[in-house]
Design a protein around this motif. Structure first.
Motif, PDB file in Angstrom:
ATOM      1  N   GLU A  26      22.103 -37.659  29.407  1.00 47.17           N
ATOM      2  CA  GLU A  26      21.818 -38.152  30.758  1.00 47.17           C
ATOM      3  C   GLU A  26      20.503 -38.913  30.802  1.00 47.17           C
ATOM      4  N   LEU A  27      20.421 -39.850  31.734  1.00 50.49           N
ATOM      5  CA  LEU A  27      19.185 -40.580  31.988  1.00 50.49           C
ATOM      6  C   LEU A  27      18.393 -39.798  33.028  1.00 50.49           C
ATOM      7  N   LYS A  28      17.129 -39.481  32.727  1.00 50.85           N
ATOM      8  CA  LYS A  28      16.315 -38.728  33.684  1.00 50.85           C
ATOM      9  C   LYS A  28      15.031 -39.512  33.927  1.00 50.85           C
ATOM     10  N   ASP A  29      14.860 -40.021  35.149  1.00 52.71           N
ATOM     11  CA  ASP A  29      13.677 -40.814  35.510  1.00 52.71           C
ATOM     12  C   ASP A  29      13.417 -41.952  34.512  1.00 52.71           C
ATOM     13  N   GLY A  30      14.508 -42.564  34.093  1.00 52.39           N
ATOM     14  CA  GLY A  30      14.373 -43.729  33.201  1.00 52.39           C
ATOM     15  C   GLY A  30      14.204 -43.371  31.746  1.00 52.39           C
ATOM     16  N   PHE A  31      14.255 -42.066  31.431  1.00 53.22           N
ATOM     17  CA  PHE A  31      14.067 -41.625  30.042  1.00 53.22           C
ATOM     18  C   PHE A  31      15.301 -40.880  29.537  1.00 53.22           C
ATOM     19  N   MET A  32      15.480 -40.952  28.229  1.00 52.05           N
ATOM     20  CA  MET A  32      16.500 -40.145  27.561  1.00 52.05           C
ATOM     21  C   MET A  32      15.750 -39.126  26.694  1.00 52.05           C
ATOM     22  N   HIS A  33      16.163 -37.881  26.781  1.00 50.74           N
ATOM     23  CA  HIS A  33      15.462 -36.836  26.024  1.00 50.74           C
ATOM     24  C   HIS A  33      16.026 -36.720  24.607  1.00 50.74           C
ATOM     25  N   VAL A  34      15.115 -36.551  23.668  1.00 53.07           N
ATOM     26  CA  VAL A  34      15.497 -36.473  22.255  1.00 53.07           C
ATOM     27  C   VAL A  34      16.052 -35.074  21.977  1.00 53.07           C
ATOM     28  N   PRO A  35      17.251 -34.969  21.369  1.00 56.71           N
ATOM     29  CA  PRO A  35      17.784 -33.633  21.055  1.00 56.71           C
ATOM     30  C   PRO A  35      16.862 -32.893  20.084  1.00 56.71           C
ATOM     31  N   THR A  36      16.738 -31.588  20.283  1.00 62.89           N
ATOM     32  CA  THR A  36      15.792 -30.808  19.461  1.00 62.89           C
ATOM     33  C   THR A  36      16.500 -29.790  18.558  1.00 62.89           C
ATOM     34  N   GLY A  37      17.824 -29.679  18.688  1.00 67.58           N
ATOM     35  CA  GLY A  37      18.550 -28.694  17.855  1.00 67.58           C
ATOM     36  C   GLY A  37      18.577 -29.106  16.400  1.00 67.58           C
ATOM     37  N   PRO A  38      19.070 -28.209  15.524  1.00 67.49           N
ATOM     38  CA  PRO A  38      19.135 -28.526  14.091  1.00 67.49           C
ATOM     39  C   PRO A  38      20.049 -29.732  13.809  1.00 67.49           C
ATOM     40  N   GLY A  39      19.703 -30.491  12.777  1.00 73.80           N
ATOM     41  CA  GLY A  39      20.514 -31.656  12.412  1.00 73.80           C
ATOM     42  C   GLY A  39      20.476 -32.705  13.508  1.00 73.80           C
ATOM     43  N   ILE A  40      21.624 -33.293  13.794  1.00 76.03           N
ATOM     44  CA  ILE A  40      21.674 -34.352  14.818  1.00 76.03           C
ATOM     45  C   ILE A  40      21.552 -33.762  16.219  1.00 76.03           C
ATOM     46  N   GLY A  41      21.584 -32.435  16.313  1.00 77.16           N
ATOM     47  CA  GLY A  41      21.303 -31.772  17.588  1.00 77.16           C
ATOM     48  C   GLY A  41      22.420 -31.828  18.607  1.00 77.16           C
ATOM     49  N   ILE A  42      23.607 -32.203  18.158  1.00 84.09           N
ATOM     50  CA  ILE A  42      24.750 -32.288  19.073  1.00 84.09           C
ATOM     51  C   ILE A  42      26.008 -32.082  18.235  1.00 84.09           C
ATOM     52  N   GLU A  43      27.072 -31.547  18.860  1.00 83.87           N
ATOM     53  CA  GLU A  43      28.331 -31.453  18.110  1.00 83.87           C
ATOM     54  C   GLU A  43      29.492 -31.686  19.073  1.00 83.87           C
ATOM     55  N   PRO A  44      30.667 -31.997  18.512  1.00 85.70           N
ATOM     56  CA  PRO A  44      31.808 -32.248  19.395  1.00 85.70           C
ATOM     57  C   PRO A  44      32.195 -30.968  20.141  1.00 85.70           C
ATOM     58  N   ILE A  45      32.726 -31.137  21.336  1.00 85.96           N
ATOM     59  CA  ILE A  45      33.327 -30.015  22.082  1.00 85.96           C
ATOM     60  C   ILE A  45      34.758 -29.888  21.557  1.00 85.96           C
ATOM     61  N   PRO A  46      35.064 -28.801  20.873  1.00 95.36           N
ATOM     62  CA  PRO A  46      36.358 -28.719  20.170  1.00 95.36           C
ATOM     63  C   PRO A  46      37.566 -29.128  21.011  1.00 95.36           C
ATOM     64  N   GLU A  47      37.645 -28.623  22.229  1.00 99.93           N
ATOM     65  CA  GLU A  47      38.837 -28.919  23.055  1.00 99.93           C
ATOM     66  C   GLU A  47      38.899 -30.405  23.402  1.00 99.93           C
ATOM     67  N   THR A  48      37.746 -30.972  23.768  1.00102.20           N
ATOM     68  CA  THR A  48      37.710 -32.398  24.133  1.00102.20           C
ATOM     69  C   THR A  48      38.021 -33.272  22.927  1.00102.20           C
ATOM     70  N   LEU A  49      37.413 -32.914  21.790  1.00101.00           N
ATOM     71  CA  LEU A  49      37.659 -33.680  20.562  1.00101.00           C
ATOM     72  C   LEU A  49      39.154 -33.681  20.242  1.00101.00           C
TER      73      LEU A  49
END
Ligand SMILES: CSCC[C@@H](NC(=O)CCC(=O)O)C(=O)O
Ligand SMILES: [Mg+2]
Length: 365
Positions: free
Chosen positions: A330-353
């Motif tokens: 999401e865009l928040k006040d003109g900024f995008m927040h950098v993910p902080t989790g391990p690796g790329i910090g994001i993964e697919p949602i199994p059901e959606t994928l």
């Protein structure tokens, strides 16, 4: 790391609206994700181009084949992310396919260490200003309505796609309506040096840059054009490696570089290009390829490196997708927040994928 399985999952995700550039119109993000399962963790990545070789020479079908027949066999069964480039160097080209493979391996490796890709790359910011790329429209009123909406959402910079016949007037209209908004254009190689005088007309609009006006292999042409227009030239398609960046900078063919990890073989080479550019005082920004969250997340981490001083094209997921295979960025006040989790910090949602997957191909097990 020991690779146990490599899966390729074709996905087709509808765009919220058609995205028109000088080389065509997209209505669906039709690509594949790569899943690498290792003895320590699993990693994800996405192939950044499309089913047709219109942005560059690579495309989905060829990337699947070169991964299956030439790249995956060179990195199995044991490899580290740092070894991928050397292991696959014998294969000419295919930077986007190589980036897909290296990134999934890097993701798995970093997850096994519990390290975020931002920490690994040297990110120095927790959030980055977001720009947005606006396609070619059917009319100027339609363009102005789109730009007004994006500015209302808080985007820090507007990038307009241009082509011969849709350039000076749309830029003039945006500049006149929205004042001194940060504004740049992207031609995706649509012009030739013969258009220099016409492109010089863009100088009156104080653009941040003009992106890739000429063919991707025309470094000399960009250097000649740079002597005839004031607007800084930014290269995108021309820069596929740190060596290309050093050459283009040395020949004064560009004063800005759009870094896309996918285009240059991955995040390790993207960081090298960042370092070369910073060493020469050349500003860089992170480009986009309409990535799903799988590519959007790590791109935000790259955009947080210190040399990324211009807003990039890593917009909110909703700019392109009503629903993505990951949680939306999401865009928040003109900024995008950098993910902080391990690796790329994001993964697919199994059901959606599962819902967006159109085919699966096991490349290694
Ligand atoms: C289908 S156009 C993809 C390449 C294009 N990318 C964008 O314009 C930004 C796309 C995005 O917001 O991810 C570029 O040449 O910079
Ligand atoms: Mg571009």
């Amino acid at each position: 790391m020991k690779i146990e399985r490599v899966e390729l999952l074709h996905v087709a995700i509808p765009l919220v609206s058609p995205f028109r550039t000088s080389f065509g119109t997209m209505t669906t993000k039709d690509t594949f994700l790569l899943r690498v399962v290792t003895d320590a963790a699993e990693g994800w990545s996405e192939f950044a181009a499309d089913p047709e070789p219109l942005y560059c020479s690579e495309f989905v079908g060829a990337a699947e084949l070169v991964l299956d027949q030439h790249l995956v066999p060179r990195v199995t069964p044991e490899v580290t992310a740092a070894e991928v480039q050397a292991r696959t160097h014998a294969i000419k080209g295919h930077q986007l396919a190589k980036a897909t493979l290296e990134t999934a391996i890097l993701d798995a490796e970093l997850r096994s260490y519990g390290m975020s890709i931002g920490t690994f790359l040297g990110a120095t910011a927790a959030k980055v200003p977001a720009g947005v790329s606006v396609g070619i429209k059917n009319s100027i009123p339609e363009l102005l309505a789109d730009v007004e909406g994006y500015l209302a959402e808080g985007y820090a910079r507007i990038k307009l796609k241009i082509e011969p016949g849709w350039d000076v007037e749309p830029v003039r209209a945006v500049r006149e309506r929205f004042g001194d908004v940060l504004l740049q254009v992207d031609a995706n190689t649509a012009y030739t040096l013969a258009d220099a005088e016409h492109l010089r007309r863009l100088d009156e609009f104080d653009l941040l840059l003009v992106e890739q006006p000429l063919e991707e292999d025309d470094i000399r042409g960009h250097a000649l054009l740079a002597q005839r227009i004031r607007t800084p030239i930014c290269l995108d398609e021309s820069i596929t490696s740190a060596k290309d960046a050093a050459t283009a900078i040395a020949l004064d063919a560009c004063r800005v570089i759009n870094i896309k990890p996918a285009r240059v073989g991955g995040y390790l080479e993207a960081r090298r290009i960042h370092d070369v550019a910073v060493a020469h005082g050349i500003p860089v920004w992170c480009g986009g390829m309409l990535e799903t969250g799988i590519g959007r997340g790590p791109n935000l981490a790259l955009a947080a490196l210190p040399g990324f001083v211009l807003p990039g094209d890593v917009s909110a997921s909703r700019r392109y997708f009503a629903e993505d295979v990951t949680e939306p960025f999401e865009l928040k006040d003109g900024f995008m927040h950098v993910p902080t989790g391990p690796g790329i910090g994001i993964e697919p949602i199994p059901e959606t994928l599962k819902r967006f997957t159109t085919a699966t191909n096991v490349l290694y097990s």
